[in-house]
Design an enzyme around this catalytic site. Structure first.
Site, mmCIF file in Angstrom:
data_model
loop_
_atom_site.group_PDB
_atom_site.id
_atom_site.type_symbol
_atom_site.label_atom_id
_atom_site.label_comp_id
_atom_site.label_asym_id
_atom_site.label_seq_id
_atom_site.Cartn_x
_atom_site.Cartn_y
_atom_site.Cartn_z
ATOM 1 N N LYS A 247 4.708 5.347 -3.280
ATOM 2 C CA LYS A 247 6.053 5.353 -3.864
ATOM 3 C C LYS A 247 6.367 6.718 -4.467
ATOM 4 O O LYS A 247 7.317 7.357 -4.067
ATOM 5 C CB LYS A 247 6.187 4.260 -4.919
ATOM 6 C CG LYS A 247 6.465 2.873 -4.341
ATOM 7 C CD LYS A 247 5.240 2.092 -4.009
ATOM 8 C CE LYS A 247 5.552 0.764 -3.333
ATOM 9 N NZ LYS A 247 4.598 -0.270 -3.693
ATOM 10 N N TRP B 38 4.605 -8.728 -7.940
ATOM 11 C CA TRP B 38 3.336 -7.988 -7.912
ATOM 12 C C TRP B 38 2.408 -8.466 -9.019
ATOM 13 O O TRP B 38 1.202 -8.561 -8.811
ATOM 14 C CB TRP B 38 3.573 -6.482 -7.991
ATOM 15 C CG TRP B 38 4.224 -5.928 -6.761
ATOM 16 C CD1 TRP B 38 5.451 -5.339 -6.673
ATOM 17 C CD2 TRP B 38 3.704 -5.923 -5.411
ATOM 18 N NE1 TRP B 38 5.706 -4.971 -5.369
ATOM 19 C CE2 TRP B 38 4.667 -5.318 -4.580
ATOM 20 C CE3 TRP B 38 2.511 -6.387 -4.838
ATOM 21 C CZ2 TRP B 38 4.470 -5.151 -3.199
ATOM 22 C CZ3 TRP B 38 2.319 -6.223 -3.468
ATOM 23 C CH2 TRP B 38 3.287 -5.607 -2.672
ATOM 24 N N ASP C 167 -0.533 -1.719 -13.575
ATOM 25 C CA ASP C 167 -0.217 -1.382 -12.192
ATOM 26 C C ASP C 167 1.028 -0.503 -12.250
ATOM 27 O O ASP C 167 2.128 -0.983 -12.514
ATOM 28 C CB ASP C 167 0.052 -2.667 -11.393
ATOM 29 C CG ASP C 167 0.548 -2.373 -9.978
ATOM 30 O OD1 ASP C 167 0.655 -1.202 -9.596
ATOM 31 O OD2 ASP C 167 0.831 -3.366 -9.256
HETATM 32 C C1 PLP Z 1 3.883 -1.409 -3.554
HETATM 33 C C2 PLP Z 1 3.247 -2.068 -4.710
HETATM 34 C C3 PLP Z 1 1.989 -2.685 -4.623
HETATM 35 C C4 PLP Z 1 1.250 -2.842 -3.315
HETATM 36 O O1 PLP Z 1 0.695 -1.674 -2.882
HETATM 37 P P1 PLP Z 1 -0.256 -1.630 -1.586
HETATM 38 O O2 PLP Z 1 -0.649 -0.195 -1.573
HETATM 39 O O3 PLP Z 1 0.557 -2.069 -0.430
HETATM 40 O O4 PLP Z 1 -1.398 -2.537 -1.839
HETATM 41 C C5 PLP Z 1 1.454 -3.216 -5.771
HETATM 42 N N1 PLP Z 1 2.100 -3.152 -6.948
HETATM 43 C C6 PLP Z 1 3.303 -2.575 -7.066
HETATM 44 C C7 PLP Z 1 3.990 -2.534 -8.389
HETATM 45 C C8 PLP Z 1 3.916 -2.024 -5.950
HETATM 46 O O5 PLP Z 1 5.128 -1.447 -6.071
#
Ligand code: PLP
Length: 360
Positions: free
Chosen positions: A196, A102, A172
């Protein structure tokens, strides 16, 4: 109704009570004779839900007045682009700390906007198995910001202590937002896709320091500027009302259950139990992530062979334990134990793991 033990990585399990409330209120929100989905986003009934969701984020995370709370759309992936579009000025650079796929994706988007720098890449050898130490970070005094991924959903590693930076820290937190209390004032910007720990996919929580907001670059389309959404209370255009309503339900439960300190206790009990069985039998269940870097949200491990892993995943399914296949890029097993995963689920998994081991 047979609900399974759902360890999906995302979209992931949500608290049953939050879903049941949605079910009960679906046709008639609070005696209004219509569903929340059918209400105007400018009307009183929705407005109350919207303000409650924003307020609960602020309350649960103790967000200081220096920071705005926003609810946006486009998933965390849109944030990979919005962050540099707004805060990476031409001729300046930003530091990216790479701890998994990511972070690499975030870096990739920044490269399309400007000239980001890699301040550290712990997986340059091919595997992402740890979080760097402060001494390993090659931070630039010129950086517009420093970007990290607080929890590496695929690699199963997590920052336990955040890095010290002089530039604004941007994180993030998609896969570990609100898993415990944090000091929000340390961050320039936090973003997290909801699917999540918090709610439905597509919805993104953003917390942004007003001082950083003031540095927004000019020329970005209005819809992609944080200030547009801040000035309009996250109601610039039609927000994803049903998703925000579900987020509200989830947050209200968290509050009822005693807030983030309680959430953290439960999360730590789950991860401790799972890692203890893995470590007890370290030549059968092997966690590739270094001890101090291990994630409390995504527990990854391997069995001696890919064939045994496939058999393990299939046998777990027969006990209604689902969602534990590792990400397609790394294989193995991944158990995502986000906020909504119950301790009893982990107990059921651990008991299955012991049985499976005995049979070998
Ligand atoms: C799931 C995830 C993403 C992507 O999220 P989307 O909503 O599909 O764009 C980005 N960063 C992390 C750390 C993730 O776990």
């Amino acid at each position: 109704m047979a609900r399974v033990i759902n360890f999906n990585a995302g979209p992931a399990a949500l608290p049953l009570a939050a879903l049941e409330r949605a079910q009960a209120e679906l046709l008639d929100l609070g005696g209004t004779g219509m569903s929340v989905i059918e209400h105007s986003h400018r009307g009183k009934a929705y407005e109350a839900v919207h303000q409650q969701a924003l307020g609960l984020v602020r309350e649960l995370l103790a967000v200081p007045d220096s920071h705005e709370v926003l609810l946006l759309q486009g998933g965390a992936s849109l944030q990979f682009a919005m962050v540099p579009m707004n805060f990476l000025p031409e001729g300046q650079s930003a530091d990216y700390i790479i701890t998994g796929s990511w972070s690499k994706k975030a870096l990739g988007e920044a490269k399309l906007v400007g000239k980001p720098r890699v301040a550290c890449d712990v997986g340059s050898g091919g595997k992402y198995t740890r979080i760097p130490t402060q001494a390993e970070l090659d931070l630039s005094s010129e950086a517009a910001y420093v970007h990290i991924t607080s929890n590496n959903t695929i690699a199963g590693s997590q920052w336990q202590r955040f890095p010290e930076t002089s530039a604004p820290l941007i994180a993030d937190m998609s896969s570990d937002v609100m898993w415990r209390p944090i000091d929000v004032s340390k961050f320039g910007l936090i973003y997290a896709g909801a699917q999540k720990n918090l709610g439905p996919s597509g919805l993104v929580l953003v917390i942004i320091d007003k001082a950083l907001l003031a540095k927004e670059r000019e020329g970005t389309p209005a819809i992609l500027r944080y200030s547009t959404h801040a000035e309009n209370g996250s109601l610039y255009n039609t927000p994803p009302t049903f998703s925000i309503y579900l987020l509200r339900n989830v947050l209200e439960l968290m509050k009822e259950q005693g807030g983030l300190a309680k959430v953290e206790q439960k999360n730590r009990a789950k991860s401790a139990l799972l890692y203890s069985i893995i470590d007890q039998d370290a030549d059968f269940y092997r966690c590739p992530v270094e001890q101090e870097s291990r994630s409390h949200m995504n527990v990854v491990f391997n069995l001696p062979t890919p064939e045994l892993e496939a058999e393990f995943i299939k046998a777990a399914g027969e006990r209604s334990i689902v969602g534990i296949k590792g990400h397609r890029s790394v294989g193995g097993v991944r158990v995502s134990i986000y906020n909504a995963a119950e301790l009893a689920w982990v107990e059921a998994l651990v008991s299955f793991m012991a049985d499976f081991r005995k049979g070998k």
